[in-house]
Write an enzyme that holds these catalytic residues in place. Structure first.
Site, PDB file in Angstrom:
ATOM      1  N   LYS A   1       0.813  -1.223   0.000  1.00  0.00           N
ATOM      2  CA  LYS A   1       0.000   0.000   0.000  1.00  0.00           C
ATOM      3  C   LYS A   1       0.843   1.268   0.000  1.00  0.00           C
ATOM      4  CE  LYS A   1      -4.345  -1.583   0.385  1.00  0.00           C
ATOM      5  NZ  LYS A   1      -5.467  -1.184  -0.493  1.00  0.00           N
TER       6      LYS A   1
ATOM      7  N   SER B   1      -8.570   1.289   8.852  1.00  0.00           N
ATOM      8  CA  SER B   1      -8.074   0.759  10.123  1.00  0.00           C
ATOM      9  C   SER B   1      -6.866  -0.128   9.889  1.00  0.00           C
ATOM     10  CB  SER B   1      -9.168  -0.063  10.810  1.00  0.00           C
ATOM     11  OG  SER B   1      -9.550  -1.168  10.011  1.00  0.00           O
TER      12      SER B   1
END
Length: 313
Positions: free
Chosen positions: A48, A73
């Site tokens: 990511k 989260s």
């Protein structure tokens, strides 16, 4: 729809150099034609960081001053927090109440603002912040900058193994698989790019079959341990997958579990369930895959210690 190009991916590679690790290809001791692409080795433990770093790099000076915001989260929130800190850009992460405390603490440790809200409010709250403060909303996958950034995984694969025959890549929202397929197909047209999903969250497979986004819903996809693959594709990522992904195969929870164990014990890689699905496909779906030099993308290593302990028992 205007799709991300190999030029976009190359530009992203230039943008992320210095912040993102060019991860190596690792040979496996159990399969002579299998290489691993361990994105678990990134500073934040997942691929990511590539998309988040590229998105931050593309901000205008005015946007940099206003900062960025997202809701997450997990890995995307951590990646954006890291990328924003590296670029000295203000950052806010909206986190749903009940998120693992360890993940929230890791995000806070990067010096960004964390806002805890009820789970149903996470998206609307991030949008409200963007509207009221001018902060740039950086979504986890439904964004051309994110797709191009994640595509640098495929760019590195093609550079490091130019005669690759098969690339196995996990599919969740589709940002990574869209970018990898874009890069690999441009640089190695003869290669086959195959997406891998859990059987309990095969909404991308169904979306490709239907020709439009099919949403399973969290009441179905929560059953998979591969929590990073529970979301359906967007219209943008589905357009990329329809144009560039060869097909999707699915794996069971038992196969994901076994693949995690193989990666931990034999490859000495700490991986999360989502990061093990591509290897699970090679281990248990070989009859459905083309033969030849194969790269499996290991997307991340941010695994709950209790889950890891269960794998090793």
């Amino acid at each position: 729809m205007d799709l991300v190009s190999i030029t976009d991916v190359r530009n992203a590679a230039a943008d992320i150099a210095g912040t993102v690790l060019h991860t190596p290809l690792l040979r496996t001791g159990w399969d002579a034609e299998l290489w691993l692409k361990p994105e678990s080795l990134q500073p934040v433990g997942s691929f990511k960081l590539r998309g988040a770093t590229h998105a931050v790099a593309r901000l205008t000076p005015e946007e940099r001053a206003r900062g960025v915001v997202t809701h997450s989260s997990g890995n995307h929130g951590l990646a954006l927090a890291y990328a924003a800190r590296a670029a000295d850009v203000p950052c806010r992460i909206v986190v749903p109440e009940g998120a693992p405390a360890a993940k929230v603490d890791r995000i806070r440790a990067l010096g960004v603002e964390v806002l805890l809200v009820p789970p149903a409010r996470r998206g609307p709250e991030a949008e409200r912040i963007a509207e009221t403060t001018g902060a740039v909303l950086v979504p986890p996958f439904d964004d051309r900058r994110i797709i191009a950034g994640q595509g640098t995984v495929g760019l590195e694969i093609a550079e490091d193994l130019p005669d690759v025959d098969v690339v196995l890549v996990p599919v969740g929202g589709g940002g990574l698989s869209s970018g990898v397929a874009t890069a690999v197909k441009a640089l190695r047209p003869a290669a086959t790019v195959i997406g891998v999903e859990p059987e309990f969250a095969a909404d991308a497979r169904d979306s490709l079959a239907a020709g439009s986004v099919v949403v399973w819903g969290e009441e179905r996809t929560y059953r998979t341990m591969a929590d990073g693959l529970r979301l359906p594709p967007s219209e943008l990522t589905l357009a990329h997958l329809r144009a560039r992904l060869d097909r999707i195969v699915t794996v069971t929870e038992e196969e994901i579990h076994a693949a995690m164990g193989r990666l931990v014990t034999d490859a000495r890689l700490v991986v999360e369930p989502s990061g093990a699905v591509a290897v699970a496909a090679r281990l248990f779906r070989a009859a459905e895959l083309p033969s030849g030099r194969t790269v499996a993308v290991v997307t991340g290593g941010n695994v709950d210690p209790a889950v890891l302990a269960g794998i090793l028992r």
